[in-house]
Enzyme design. Structure first.
Site, short mmCIF file in Angstrom:
data_model
loop_
_atom_site.label_atom_id
_atom_site.label_comp_id
_atom_site.label_asym_id
_atom_site.label_seq_id
_atom_site.Cartn_x
_atom_site.Cartn_y
_atom_site.Cartn_z
N GLU A 28 0.81 -1.22 0.00
CA GLU A 28 0.00 0.00 0.00
C GLU A 28 0.85 1.27 0.00
O GLU A 28 0.37 2.33 -0.40
CB GLU A 28 -0.96 0.01 1.19
CG GLU A 28 -2.16 -0.93 1.07
CD GLU A 28 -1.89 -2.35 1.54
OE1 GLU A 28 -0.69 -2.73 1.65
OE2 GLU A 28 -2.85 -3.09 1.79
N HIS A 30 3.54 1.74 -1.86
CA HIS A 30 3.72 2.04 -3.29
C HIS A 30 2.41 2.53 -3.90
O HIS A 30 2.40 3.45 -4.71
CB HIS A 30 4.16 0.77 -4.04
CG HIS A 30 5.45 0.18 -3.58
ND1 HIS A 30 5.53 -0.99 -2.86
CD2 HIS A 30 6.73 0.61 -3.73
CE1 HIS A 30 6.78 -1.28 -2.61
NE2 HIS A 30 7.54 -0.31 -3.11
N ASP A 144 12.03 6.00 3.41
CA ASP A 144 13.46 6.03 3.10
C ASP A 144 13.90 7.49 3.11
O ASP A 144 14.16 8.10 2.07
CB ASP A 144 13.72 5.38 1.74
CG ASP A 144 13.39 3.89 1.77
OD1 ASP A 144 14.04 3.16 2.52
OD2 ASP A 144 12.43 3.49 1.08
N SER A 180 8.61 -4.17 1.82
CA SER A 180 8.53 -5.46 1.11
C SER A 180 9.22 -6.56 1.92
O SER A 180 8.88 -7.74 1.81
CB SER A 180 9.18 -5.35 -0.27
OG SER A 180 8.59 -4.29 -0.99
O1 PAF Z 1 13.21 2.72 -2.72
C1 PAF Z 1 13.40 1.86 -3.61
O2 PAF Z 1 12.57 0.97 -3.85
C2 PAF Z 1 14.71 1.91 -4.41
O3 PAF Z 1 15.77 2.32 -3.63
C3 PAF Z 1 14.58 2.76 -5.69
C4 PAF Z 1 14.32 4.21 -5.37
C5 PAF Z 1 13.48 2.21 -6.58
C6 PAF Z 1 15.90 2.70 -6.48
O4 PAF Z 1 16.23 1.40 -6.83
#
Ligand code: PAF
Length: 299
Positions: A28, A30, A144, A180
């Site tokens: 969710e 994403h 992140d 994930s």
């Molecule tokens: O956050 C992520 O899933 C990865 O670090 C990204 C930004 C897709 C780069 O590979």
């Protein structure tokens, strides 16, 4: 929705383009990025690429969860127009690549200190995705936090004409930040993993009650993790949001980030402290009202 291997195949779409870079195994968090892109842009491109350049440990790369069919179904219902899912050979015709993007300074502490080379891999792949997609906006999670700062600095310094948007953390209803990697948590480990969120929330409570000393605040998060059997904390640290510099106090926009190993799963989480009208306000993320699609196995 279309799934293609290269940006060349994705080009030719008119209007404002929103880019959602992912490594797949969507949740969710994403979906919330896709929805933000959908509401602000005419075309939504999602990339799906497990980037070998940002993994320091081969075993971590090999076991990263992958399921294109599942991701395509979730992406389609969230409103993605095109998925770009390149192979490693397409992204890196020469391995290792001769050119690597580094953002020194911002990548020195926290994740950068514990995962040497990780942000070189992130900055390099995101620069390639920005160059390929030629999007107007790109969407990243505040989960992140350091990555977000690194990507913003990279886009600014390399003059990418793109707006980088940072979206709130999504959490399970019990507080665990969506990741994930949560699919690898056995039930007892999952319970222990809640200590990351609990420590952060205790720290956020203290800040909202007036505590401004960064060490005091960070120790609330560290102690909670440290006192939980099965959890090995790596760091609990306060840094500035823009340039990820360690802070002694919380009077400007900062974030408190934590990382810990829970069994063989490494987790990160954070709480942002925004300054709004002179007040320090904790962005604790958003809790789902239901269990996420990742809960206990993710299928
Ligand atoms: O956050 C992520 O899933 C990865 O670090 C990204 C930004 C897709 C780069 O590979």
């Amino acid at each position: 929705m279309e799934i293609v291997a290269t940006f060349a195949e994705a080009r030719g779409r008119n209007g404002r383009i929103g880019l959602v870079p992912t490594m797949g195994f969507l949740h969710e968090g994403h979906v919330s990025l896709i929805e933000a892109a959908r509401s602000e842009c005419d075309v939504v491109i999602m990339t799906l690429f497990v980037n070998p350049l940002q993994f320091e440990e081969r075993v971590d790369l090999d076991r990263y969860p992958r399921d294109l069919e599942r991701d395509a179904a979730i992406a389609e219902s969230a409103g993605v127009d095109v998925i770009v899912a390149p192979s490693v050979e397409e992204m890196y015709p020469v391995w290792p690549p001769a050119t690597v993007v580094q953002v020194p300074g911002l990548a020195d502490i926290m994740e950068g200190a514990h995962r040497p080379g990780h942000f070189d891999g992130v900055a390099t792949v995101v620069a390639k995705l920005f160059a390929g997609a030629q999007a107007n906006r790109a969407y990243f999670g505040r989960k992140d936090a350091q990555q977000l700062a690194v990507v913003r600095a990279m886009a600014r310094d390399l003059s990418f004409p793109i707006e980088v948007r940072g979206m709130p953390i999504l959490r399970e209803s019990d507080g665990l930040a969506l990741s994930s990697r949560n699919v690898f948590l056995e039930p007892d480990r999952r319970a222990a993993a809640l200590s990351l969120n609990m420590g952060l929330m205790a720290a956020a409570d203290a800040v909202e009650a007036g505590e401004r000393d960064a060490k005091q605040v960070a120790s609330l998060a560290w102690d909670r993790m440290d006192q939980t059997p099965g959890v090995e904390p790596e760091y609990a640290e306060v840094a500035s949001q823009d340039d990820v510099v360690s802070q002694d106090s919380l009077n400007e926009p900062t974030f408190l980030a934590v990382a810990a190993r829970v069994g063989d799963v490494r987790l990160i989480d954070n709480v942002h402290f925004d300054v709004i009208d002179g007040e320090v306000v904790a962005d604790r993320g958003t809790r789902l009202q239901h269990q996420s699609i990742l809960y206990e196995g993710g299928h």
